[in-house]
Every structure is written in structure tokens, then in C-alpha cells.
Motif scaffolding. Sequence first.
Motif, PDB file in Angstrom:
ATOM      1  N   GLU A   6       0.709  -1.345   0.045  1.00 21.79           N
ATOM      2  CA  GLU A   6       0.123  -0.038  -0.061  1.00 21.79           C
ATOM      3  C   GLU A   6       0.880   1.126   0.116  1.00 21.79           C
ATOM      4  O   GLU A   6       0.604   2.168  -0.672  1.00 21.79           O
ATOM      5  N   CYS A   7       1.828   1.256   0.820  1.00 24.69           N
ATOM      6  CA  CYS A   7       2.714   2.515   0.931  1.00 24.69           C
ATOM      7  C   CYS A   7       3.825   2.857  -0.091  1.00 24.69           C
ATOM      8  O   CYS A   7       4.308   3.732  -0.289  1.00 24.69           O
ATOM      9  N   GLN A   8       3.896   1.933  -1.244  1.00 28.79           N
ATOM     10  CA  GLN A   8       4.424   2.326  -2.329  1.00 28.79           C
ATOM     11  C   GLN A   8       4.077   3.488  -2.890  1.00 28.79           C
ATOM     12  O   GLN A   8       4.908   4.319  -3.471  1.00 28.79           O
ATOM     13  N   PHE A   9       2.786   3.988  -2.849  1.00 25.43           N
ATOM     14  CA  PHE A   9       2.136   5.079  -3.438  1.00 25.43           C
ATOM     15  C   PHE A   9       2.974   6.380  -2.803  1.00 25.43           C
ATOM     16  O   PHE A   9       3.257   7.448  -3.563  1.00 25.43           O
ATOM     17  N   TRP A  10       3.341   6.189  -1.415  1.00 26.84           N
ATOM     18  CA  TRP A  10       3.936   7.230  -0.679  1.00 26.84           C
ATOM     19  C   TRP A  10       5.375   7.378  -1.248  1.00 26.84           C
ATOM     20  O   TRP A  10       6.024   8.477  -1.179  1.00 26.84           O
ATOM     21  N   ALA A  11       5.972   6.145  -1.092  1.00 25.30           N
ATOM     22  CA  ALA A  11       7.186   6.235  -1.382  1.00 25.30           C
ATOM     23  C   ALA A  11       7.634   6.816  -2.803  1.00 25.30           C
ATOM     24  O   ALA A  11       8.593   7.397  -3.102  1.00 25.30           O
ATOM     25  N   ASP A  12       6.716   6.351  -3.674  1.00 28.29           N
ATOM     26  CA  ASP A  12       6.921   7.144  -5.115  1.00 28.29           C
ATOM     27  C   ASP A  12       6.743   8.650  -4.856  1.00 28.29           C
ATOM     28  O   ASP A  12       7.636   9.431  -5.703  1.00 28.29           O
ATOM     29  N   ARG A  13       5.960   9.159  -4.457  1.00 30.03           N
ATOM     30  CA  ARG A  13       5.605  10.496  -4.240  1.00 30.03           C
ATOM     31  C   ARG A  13       6.702  11.209  -3.363  1.00 30.03           C
ATOM     32  O   ARG A  13       7.184  12.324  -3.790  1.00 30.03           O
ATOM     33  N   PHE A  14       7.567  10.586  -2.507  1.00 29.04           N
ATOM     34  CA  PHE A  14       8.641  11.317  -1.601  1.00 29.04           C
ATOM     35  C   PHE A  14      10.006  10.847  -2.478  1.00 29.04           C
ATOM     36  O   PHE A  14      10.813  11.219  -2.022  1.00 29.04           O
ATOM     37  N   GLU A  15       9.741  10.034  -3.491  1.00 29.72           N
ATOM     38  CA  GLU A  15      11.131   9.582  -4.221  1.00 29.72           C
ATOM     39  C   GLU A  15      11.840   8.801  -3.267  1.00 29.72           C
ATOM     40  O   GLU A  15      12.984   9.270  -3.275  1.00 29.72           O
ATOM     41  N   VAL A  16      11.550   7.885  -2.551  1.00 28.27           N
ATOM     42  CA  VAL A  16      12.256   7.071  -1.619  1.00 28.27           C
ATOM     43  C   VAL A  16      12.528   5.787  -2.109  1.00 28.27           C
ATOM     44  O   VAL A  16      11.061   5.284  -2.427  1.00 28.27           O
ATOM     45  N   PRO A  17      13.186   4.763  -2.208  1.00 33.00           N
ATOM     46  CA  PRO A  17      13.318   3.269  -2.457  1.00 33.00           C
ATOM     47  C   PRO A  17      12.327   2.693  -1.744  1.00 33.00           C
ATOM     48  O   PRO A  17      12.343   2.878  -0.378  1.00 33.00           O
ATOM     49  N   TYR A  18      11.294   1.772  -2.280  1.00 34.91           N
ATOM     50  CA  TYR A  18      10.550   1.097  -1.435  1.00 34.91           C
ATOM     51  C   TYR A  18      10.776  -0.194  -1.412  1.00 34.91           C
ATOM     52  O   TYR A  18      10.920  -1.026  -2.476  1.00 34.91           O
ATOM     53  N   CYS A  19      11.141  -0.946  -0.532  1.00 38.73           N
ATOM     54  CA  CYS A  19      11.353  -2.407  -0.471  1.00 38.73           C
ATOM     55  C   CYS A  19      10.164  -3.332  -0.020  1.00 38.73           C
ATOM     56  O   CYS A  19      10.007  -3.341   1.339  1.00 38.73           O
ATOM     57  N   HIS A  20       9.705  -4.016  -0.701  1.00 40.37           N
ATOM     58  CA  HIS A  20       8.336  -4.722  -0.424  1.00 40.37           C
ATOM     59  C   HIS A  20       8.802  -6.234   0.007  1.00 40.37           C
ATOM     60  O   HIS A  20       9.239  -6.991  -1.089  1.00 40.37           O
ATOM     61  N   PHE A  21       8.806  -6.602   1.251  1.00 38.73           N
ATOM     62  CA  PHE A  21       8.969  -7.867   1.511  1.00 38.73           C
ATOM     63  C   PHE A  21       7.908  -8.403   2.327  1.00 38.73           C
ATOM     64  O   PHE A  21       7.742  -8.354   3.509  1.00 38.73           O
ATOM     65  N   PRO A  22       6.908  -9.204   1.448  1.00 38.33           N
ATOM     66  CA  PRO A  22       5.888  -9.821   2.154  1.00 38.33           C
ATOM     67  C   PRO A  22       6.138 -10.766   3.400  1.00 38.33           C
ATOM     68  O   PRO A  22       7.138 -11.158   3.089  1.00 38.33           O
ATOM     69  N   VAL A  23       5.503 -10.905   4.208  1.00 38.34           N
ATOM     70  CA  VAL A  23       5.429 -12.058   5.224  1.00 38.34           C
ATOM     71  C   VAL A  23       4.514 -13.067   4.717  1.00 38.34           C
ATOM     72  O   VAL A  23       3.266 -12.891   4.776  1.00 38.34           O
ATOM     73  N   THR A  24       5.229 -14.202   4.336  1.00 35.98           N
ATOM     74  CA  THR A  24       4.320 -15.476   4.092  1.00 35.98           C
ATOM     75  C   THR A  24       4.051 -16.468   4.937  1.00 35.98           C
ATOM     76  O   THR A  24       5.225 -16.490   5.614  1.00 35.98           O
ATOM     77  N   PRO A  25       2.923 -16.894   5.269  1.00 41.99           N
ATOM     78  CA  PRO A  25       3.070 -18.047   6.133  1.00 41.99           C
ATOM     79  C   PRO A  25       4.236 -19.101   6.470  1.00 41.99           C
ATOM     80  O   PRO A  25       4.700 -19.335   5.366  1.00 41.99           O
ATOM     81  N   GLY A  26       4.861 -19.131   7.709  1.00 44.42           N
ATOM     82  CA  GLY A  26       6.018 -19.807   7.773  1.00 44.42           C
ATOM     83  C   GLY A  26       7.281 -19.360   7.309  1.00 44.42           C
ATOM     84  O   GLY A  26       8.452 -20.167   7.358  1.00 44.42           O
ATOM     85  N   LYS A  27       7.236 -18.330   6.723  1.00 40.74           N
ATOM     86  CA  LYS A  27       8.406 -17.873   5.821  1.00 40.74           C
ATOM     87  C   LYS A  27       8.723 -16.361   6.754  1.00 40.74           C
ATOM     88  O   LYS A  27       9.668 -15.754   6.008  1.00 40.74           O
ATOM     89  N   LYS A  28       8.529 -16.182   7.969  1.00 39.75           N
ATOM     90  CA  LYS A  28       8.851 -14.914   8.424  1.00 39.75           C
ATOM     91  C   LYS A  28      10.652 -14.730   8.890  1.00 39.75           C
ATOM     92  O   LYS A  28      10.947 -13.769   8.586  1.00 39.75           O
ATOM     93  N   PRO A  29      10.897 -15.813   9.122  1.00 36.81           N
ATOM     94  CA  PRO A  29      12.478 -15.877   9.247  1.00 36.81           C
ATOM     95  C   PRO A  29      13.119 -15.279   7.965  1.00 36.81           C
ATOM     96  O   PRO A  29      14.236 -14.515   8.146  1.00 36.81           O
ATOM     97  N   GLU A  30      12.834 -15.834   6.886  1.00 33.16           N
ATOM     98  CA  GLU A  30      13.292 -15.636   5.716  1.00 33.16           C
ATOM     99  C   GLU A  30      13.219 -14.102   5.331  1.00 33.16           C
ATOM    100  O   GLU A  30      14.157 -13.324   4.669  1.00 33.16           O
ATOM    101  N   GLN A  31      12.012 -13.484   5.610  1.00 35.45           N
ATOM    102  CA  GLN A  31      11.524 -12.089   5.431  1.00 35.45           C
ATOM    103  C   GLN A  31      12.509 -11.244   6.296  1.00 35.45           C
ATOM    104  O   GLN A  31      13.120 -10.175   5.736  1.00 35.45           O
ATOM    105  N   GLU A  32      12.615 -11.882   7.486  1.00 29.64           N
ATOM    106  CA  GLU A  32      13.460 -11.014   8.286  1.00 29.64           C
ATOM    107  C   GLU A  32      15.129 -10.684   7.835  1.00 29.64           C
ATOM    108  O   GLU A  32      15.729  -9.833   7.915  1.00 29.64           O
ATOM    109  N   GLN A  33      15.400 -11.883   7.387  1.00 31.79           N
ATOM    110  CA  GLN A  33      16.637 -11.806   6.709  1.00 31.79           C
ATOM    111  C   GLN A  33      16.930 -10.866   5.311  1.00 31.79           C
ATOM    112  O   GLN A  33      17.710 -10.304   5.231  1.00 31.79           O
TER     113      GLN A  33
END
Lengths: 286, 286, 286, 286
Positions: free
Chosen positions: A128-155
Motif C-alpha cells: 500500500e505505501c508504495q504510493f507514498w514512496a513514489d511521491r517522496f521519491e524514496v526506494p520502497y522494499c516490499h518484503f511480504p510476510v508469507t506463512p512460515g516464512k517470517k525468518p526469511e523475510q527478516e533476513q
Amino acid sequence: MSTKPFGILLVRCQDQKGIVARVASFLHDFGGNIVDSDHHTDRETGDFLMRMVFDLAHFQLSREDIHASFAPIAKIFGMTSTLHFSDSRPRMALMVSKYEHCLVDLLQRQRRGELAVDIPMIISNHSECQFWADRFEVPYCHFPVTPGKKPEQEQQVLEVLHRHQVDVVVMARYMQILSNNFLDTVGCPVINIHHSFLPAFIGAKPYHQAYERGVKIIGATAHYATQDLDEGPIIEQDVMRIGHRDTIDDLVRKGRDLETFVLARAVRNHIEHRVLVYGKKTVIFD
Amino acid sequence: MSTKPFGILLVRCQDQKGIVARVASFLHDFGGNIVDSDHHTDRETGDFLMRMVFDLAHFQLSREDIHASFAPIAKIFGMTSTLHFSDSRPRMALMVSKYEHCLVDLLQRQRRGELAVDIPMIISNHSECQFWADRFEVPYCHFPVTPGKKPEQEQQVLEVLHRHQVDVVVMARYMQILSNNFLDTVGCPVINIHHSFLPAFIGAKPYHQAYERGVKIIGATAHYATQDLDEGPIIEQDVMRIGHRDTIDDLVRKGRDLETFVLARAVRNHIEHRVLVYGKKTVIFD
Amino acid sequence: MSTKPFGILLVRCQDQKGIVARVASFLHDFGGNIVDSDHHTDRETGDFLMRMVFDLAHFQLSREDIHASFAPIAKIFGMTSTLHFSDSRPRMALMVSKYEHCLVDLLQRQRRGELAVDIPMIISNHSECQFWADRFEVPYCHFPVTPGKKPEQEQQVLEVLHRHQVDVVVMARYMQILSNNFLDTVGCPVINIHHSFLPAFIGAKPYHQAYERGVKIIGATAHYATQDLDEGPIIEQDVMRIGHRDTIDDLVRKGRDLETFVLARAVRNHIEHRVLVYGKKTVIFD
Amino acid sequence: MSTKPFGILLVRCQDQKGIVARVASFLHDFGGNIVDSDHHTDRETGDFLMRMVFDLAHFQLSREDIHASFAPIAKIFGMTSTLHFSDSRPRMALMVSKYEHCLVDLLQRQRRGELAVDIPMIISNHSECQFWADRFEVPYCHFPVTPGKKPEQEQQVLEVLHRHQVDVVVMARYMQILSNNFLDTVGCPVINIHHSFLPAFIGAKPYHQAYERGVKIIGATAHYATQDLDEGPIIEQDVMRIGHRDTIDDLVRKGRDLETFVLARAVRNHIEHRVLVYGKKTVIFD
């Protein structure tokens, strides 16, 4: 603070005679005018904490040499000390989920010069907040949390933070609980905003808890994230009066304003090196 | 502040390098641990103001000698300085007209030890508060103001204040304007409570003015009385939210609480030597 | 509220169409001008609560007959209703232990006409506040709590409260926990002041808890005493900012002011029949 | 407020018996459940003001017919009345100069659904805020004020406002004084934010005035713009504590937050038809 550069010396040790005199003399002897100083002694624990701000304009030591020259004094008193410069901009990462209010507020303050930081990226488990990242021209890293994969996302998150040598992480309503491993590994302070007046309403859905209890005031708390959820040292709190006409939706809406400016004040105090942690508490030299 | 005695050194001069270091060293060199210190530089005017609190337990100078020993340093920096001791109780006179709320509050705080002062007398132009003077066993000087005889009444007041060597006068809703002659002659600070958020609603009947204007917030202001009515340096202010349902009587009633605790905080800061005046402003080292 | 007498009708039922119109018409049809009215519907529970204040000057029913005349309407809507008159003074008992600040504040407000109540007695488990009872000329019942004899002491208290037909009991820092039996038997509301921002810091020594946790704000809560300690419906809360310089003694001192005016506001709202309880919550019609 | 549509009836007349009953009965008789109602009588002026919110779901009159059906009642009581519907979105124009904080805040609140308005355009005498207009995709009308040409510029503004049938104008730090002619002609309410606690510090540079005076608290005031500068009816005010360390720049920075949320609350109350003006005052039914 004006634009000419200052040194900011933070000191912590056990209280003992002569610390203020000794440190003030050190700075003065090298030509550093003390423009601001504050210290605190905890009478129960004996902790002594001090912040001294001094003019670098005519200081006779190079920035590189100050800390080394101070080392003998620090040793005598058993101090831990850190040295910062007012013109160095910390690198602040923002973490966010779906709610944008704290994020946009911090981005705006940074843009208008209220927060002297660089923001290398926004990290989110949602898009959702990609919208604002674009407007403020800040890179946006979208790392979804998927079931059972939270440790990977944190990495993934840790890898980005480390690669950009981030100095502070701000959870601007990031709705995931960070693991102990993450907090052990991240290597810099993590500031969180909790949407209640801690220690009231710890945990999930604090506005719902507040509504059920029938409190007359709601609050928000900015604190350093630690392994004990919602138990980290408190940096800033504030409250707002509510009434019986306020529904849960009203609490959520009013609370957004609270969260926004409580977090902003905490972040500003942190990046200006005004927050010293000791034990489970903070000292705010503002 | 604990019961062991402290010295409180107040200093004022033009800002210049090395003041903090020099004063801190002075105190340390004679064995005085600095337990609290605060200073402020007004960047526009160049005024430097400082308050240092130091432990007298192992101080190597007698109380009588401290100020003289400090004089050479004061001279170097062009300082004015005053020295106080935490265990000396200022003599505080209370002036009141008919309304008792501030008076009773201050008497009560003094009685329970919150205000470390002696209260040699209550002075009033009315007889109503005799009731409270009796209950708190404080002498009551009833000096009525009769038409055309105000200068004589002020002389009576001054005579009593001087005879008892009063250190501070608190106008706890004393509804007479003190003459310039009185303020010139009294020889000690006079603290007044004005029942508005100054500079809004200067002069008479501020609650009526506030009601007419339709403000959403009322206030109270404690300030030093000076020859310019309601223009003296402000010590403390606070406000309270009101609404359209509030009548003038409600403003008066709610305002009493405001007046009471604003004045109490100002008095406490004054007697603890936390208030430094410069120009038309104050610095509060709290 | 002015001195001419008003009727105050409080109503509670399940929300349904036409309540406001029906009750307003009832009052109007008998010549009662509605000078103030407020109502609230809890959308989740469906509770409807209303307070209507009407002029008695030209009301065509005697005070005795109003409630009976209203009964059929109450029956139609399944209402519980109570009727009060602005010129009847509730009988308020004060319970206190050693700390006098709330007690003296309430006595003073009653004396100056802010609280339109009679105070038939002060009840205490200690003798300290006798001093104030004497000064305000209120009977003082000293019922000490001795080991193993608390039930007997509570019987003494109950006996006095019942004999004087007390309408409300205010625990003005009464440091004993009232037994379930007491609360079941007392027969009138009991208002307590807890010296924290509930639900934070339930139980003993809340200022110590607040100090340990390092909060930046302290609070006080006035609530109805119920069998679940510190869980009763909240009437009023307020907070005060603190800092790292504040010791536990400072919290206790600053908190006294908070306790004092939070309790005073709660008591005033209660005796003006502005507080309606439903479930674990209150509605405040102010 | 939920999404199902409500009618909002605002009424003003001289106080007299039976108004509440008569209006409530009117709504009830046509099947309209009153979900919220509030009224106020000014005892000095005799003004009576009321706001009633009723459910339209089962109301037996079409929206077009309600006001006509109510007209006879309004006539009897000499009322002026207006009728609004919760699902009609007012058209709100934003005027701004260079400072963007209030503008961005209002745009954001509207975007996230907190302000149920349409924003047909942003009007500015400067180009700076084009940046934000682009990001929020709102048309930007840049009408510079050139020397001697202010009347022409105001005509441009008026033409745009009229063409888009704007319902309310919000001066979100628009730094030009609107002429009497503009205010006479604009045909809808104009809300302004003044960066002081009015009536303190009327006119230019209030933060500088506050700094000079040495106040301990700063404020902001949202009010309707009238021909008397800074004298219009006050909608909302709030304040913030400051200290001697705060420079004018700090006041400006802290004041931005105040201005932002004071204006936001005023705008929200206005568009929800909670603000009734009478004389130089407002009643806020919130």
C-alpha cells in the motif's frame, strides 16, 4: 540548532566528584565553547549521564582526534562515551505496514528540514505505501510476510539494513513483531510506536481494549524495541481526552494524530542525540 | 531535594568561553560535588545564565567565605552572582483580598512541607480571610483601603514587610494595583497571579473578556509585578479547555483551580531559586 | 446552575424510536421548559441513556407526583428512571486515612459553594485528619483498623453511614480496601481516587511502579468502587508530564495535585447527576 | 458516523418553551429516529441553538420535502433552520501560500477518508505548493499577487470559487489578508488558521511577538474570517508548552504542529455541521 557544526559528547558512568568540571575543562582547554550541557544523576542507581554540546569552529583538535584525546579522562572515571557531530546525517530506515500516517509525517518533516536524516529506504510487508514512496521519491522494499516464512523475510530486511549501513530503524506502524534474532542482529536502535499509554493496554488492539475499559483518555508511546514486547525504554508519550460518544473508529482516528506526533518527537530527540538509555529507562536532554 | 544542605549558585553575565568549566572547577576544587547544573545562553542578547547546585557536606569553605572566594572569578567574567543555601527558609508574605483559594492552597502546601518557607504574616485589605489565618495560625494584618487613603495603606504594608525582613511577597489574588512607589520601595520580588493567559485579556475582569470573545481555552499567568501592569516577566502559565456551556460563573470557578496551581508552581520555583530574570523574560531551571 | 430549582430526569433503556420526542413532550405538556438535555446511544450494546433538566417554576405537577406521572411512559419504553431536584443537597461522607490533600480540597469546595452537598461526617482509620475536621467543623469518626478486627471496623463505618442516611461515600485517599460485604451493604455509590492512570499500575504503590517503568506521564483516576479492585467504572482521569529529574517523592508530590482535582471533578459531576453508569463504563453528561 | 445516510437539522431562534419537544416530535412522527441531538441556550442573549441528527432509512418524507414540511414549525418559533445530509460531500477549496504543512495534512486526511469533502482545487499566490497539488492530483490555481493588482487577483480567485460552487474555503496558511469585498462576495464560510492563541498576538509575526513577551505557552486559533482581522468567531484553539531554550525557529517549528491539528479539527467540525455561529461566538456540538 544553527548550521555551524557542533560536537555532541555523550557520557555515562557511575556518579563521582568532579566529572562536570573535568569534562568542561577538557573541552574548554582545546578551545571549545560549551553551547549546551545537561546531566543527570540517578540517586538510586548512582548512574551519571551527561550531554555536552560544543562549538567546533575554533576547536584545536581534528574531529578524528577528539575521542582519542578524551579517552584518558573517560578511563579515569570509568566512562562510556560517544561523540557525534551535528552536521552528520544519520541514515534512518522506515518500516511500515498498511497505515501511512506516521510514514508520511516523517517523510514530510525530513523533506522540510525538521529531521536532519537521510532515508535510504522504506521497508514494508505490504504494497500500500508504495504510493507514498513514489511521491517522496524514496526506494520502497516490499518484503511480504508469507506463512512460515517470517525468518526469511527478516533476513531480507536485515540484509537491506546492513547493506545501507542504517543508523536507526523506525517502525512507523509496522505491524509485525520483530524476532529476538532480528533485534540481536540489526546492530542499531529500533524505535517503535505503540498505540496506547504504556504500560496500559499492552499487546494487540489497544484502542479496542481502551474502549472496553471505558477510559477517559487515550495515549501513544514511542519506545525502543527490545526483546520484551512493549517493555522497551520509553522515549515519549502523550495523551488525548476522549468521551463516551467516541466509537472505536473515533479512537483509531484520533489516535492516529497522537501516534504521529509522539513518534515524530521521539525520532527528533533520538537523531539529535538527546536520548540516553540506562536500564529500562531513558533520560531526555531536551 | 533531600535534607542535606546544598549551595545554590546563580550566575549571570555575557556569554563567553570557559564559564562552565571555570565555575565547575571552582566548586570541585573546594570539594563540592555538583549535584545539579543548568545554564542557558540567549543567542540574540548574548545573556548567559547558570544555576549550579553543589553538596556542602565536604565543602572546604565556610558558607561565609564562599562568595568572597568566588568574587575574583565573577570579576573576570563580569558576572553578577548570588548564593543561596537549600536549608535557609525564605520569609514569604501573602497578600490577599476576599478570595481565599490561592491563599489556602499556599498555606496548606507550606504546612505539609512542599514549600520550604516561613510565612510571617498574611496581609489583606479585607477581613474575610482572617478565618483562614486563624485556622493556620498565621498573623493577619488587616489594612483596609479607604477612599483617598491608599498611599497610607501601602505605607502600613511596607512597614510590616520591612519589619519582618520579608524575602518575597506573593499576591494571592490581592485585588489592588500596587503603586510604583510601593514596587520601588518594597525591596524584594513580588509575585502576582493574573487570571488570564497573558498577554490576552490584560486588566480587569479577564474572565468576562474571555467569555465575550468566545475563546475555547482560558488561562492563568504568574508573573513578577512590575510598574507596567500585567507586563512583568512571566514565571508560569497554564490553560484549561472550556466550552459554550460554560457561563462566566463557570469560568470563574474553573479558573480558580488554574490560578491555584499556576501560582503554586511559580512560588515553588521562585523559592527554590530556579527562576532567573533577564530583560522582560525569565529562565526556569527546573 | 442558577438558584432556581430544576428537575433532573435520568433515563436508561434499550434504544428505540421516539424516546426523545416522548419524554420531551411529557415535560413540555406539564409546563416544564427543558433547559438542558443530553443523551447517548451505545451502538454496540443498544443502551440508551438520557439526562433532561427542566425548569420547575411553572411545572404543573408537584414534585411528589412527577415520577408517578412519568411511570406509564417509562413502562412503555422499559425504562429505569430516577428523578432529582437541583435544590436537594446530597449527604456526602468523606473517608480518609493520613493524607489530607483531597479531604481539605473537598471541604473547601463545599464551603465556598462549589459542591452543593452536606457533609455529615469524616470517617478515618487514623487520627491525623482530626486537625482538619476541627477547622472545618465537621464531625470526625475515628475508627482504627486493628489486626484481625477489620470486619468490626467496617461495621462501625456502615452503622454511621446508615444512621446518617448518606447518599454518596467519597474515599479521599482512604488507604483500606473495602470488603465485598461492605460494598454490598453500603447502599449508595462509593467513589474512589486511584493514584495512577488506570488500567496502568493497578494495586499498591503506583508512583513507585511508574518510576520503575520510566513513564513520561503520570495520572490519576476517579472511579466507582466495585468488588473488583481498581476495575470499577471510571468517572474521570487526568495526567501530568514528568521527567527523568523527578524522584519518587516528586511523583508523589505532583500526583497529589492530580488526585485532588480529578477527584473534585468526579465528585462534582456525580452530585450534579451527570454520571450514568452502564456495564463497566460511565457516560458523563457535562 | 456510519455510512447510512442521516439528516442533520440545524435550528436557531430565541429560546422559548417546547422547542425540543416540538422538533423531536416532528422527526419522530415521520419515522425518523433521532440518533444524536444537542442544543444550547445562551442565558444572556436568549439565543437557542440546536442540532438534531436523524436516521433517513425509514423517513417517510423525501429529502426534497423535509424542509418544506418543517417550515410551519420554524415559522411558529421564528426559527432559522438549515438541513444537511450526511452523504452529501461539501466542496472545499484550499488556499495556501508557501508553507505546505496544513495543506498536506488536509489533503491526506481527505484522501484517507477522515474528511468527507471534495477538493476541487488548491489556490495559491505562490508556486511552491504545486509540488503537492501534483502528488495529490488536485488542480492548482496559481494566482500571484503583484503590486497594485490585488483586487484583480481576488477577482480571479472569486471567479474560480464561484464557478466550482465551493461550499467552504479554508485558508491553510494563506498569508494574504482578504479584502472586505472578497468576504462580502465569496458567498460561503471562510476558515482561517492564525498562529497564536487569540486574542493574544493579533496581526503579523505572532511567534516573534510570543518570543519577545516570554510566554511559556504558544497557541493556534482556527476562526471564521470576518472583516475584522483576527476577530472572527473562534472555532478551535489549542496550545503547547515552550521553554526558554526555544528560539523563534523552534516556536515556528512547534507551532506548525499546532496549526495543523487545530485547523484539521475545525475543518472537520465545520463540514460535519457541528459549528453554529451566533454573534461573535460559536457553539460546537461535538
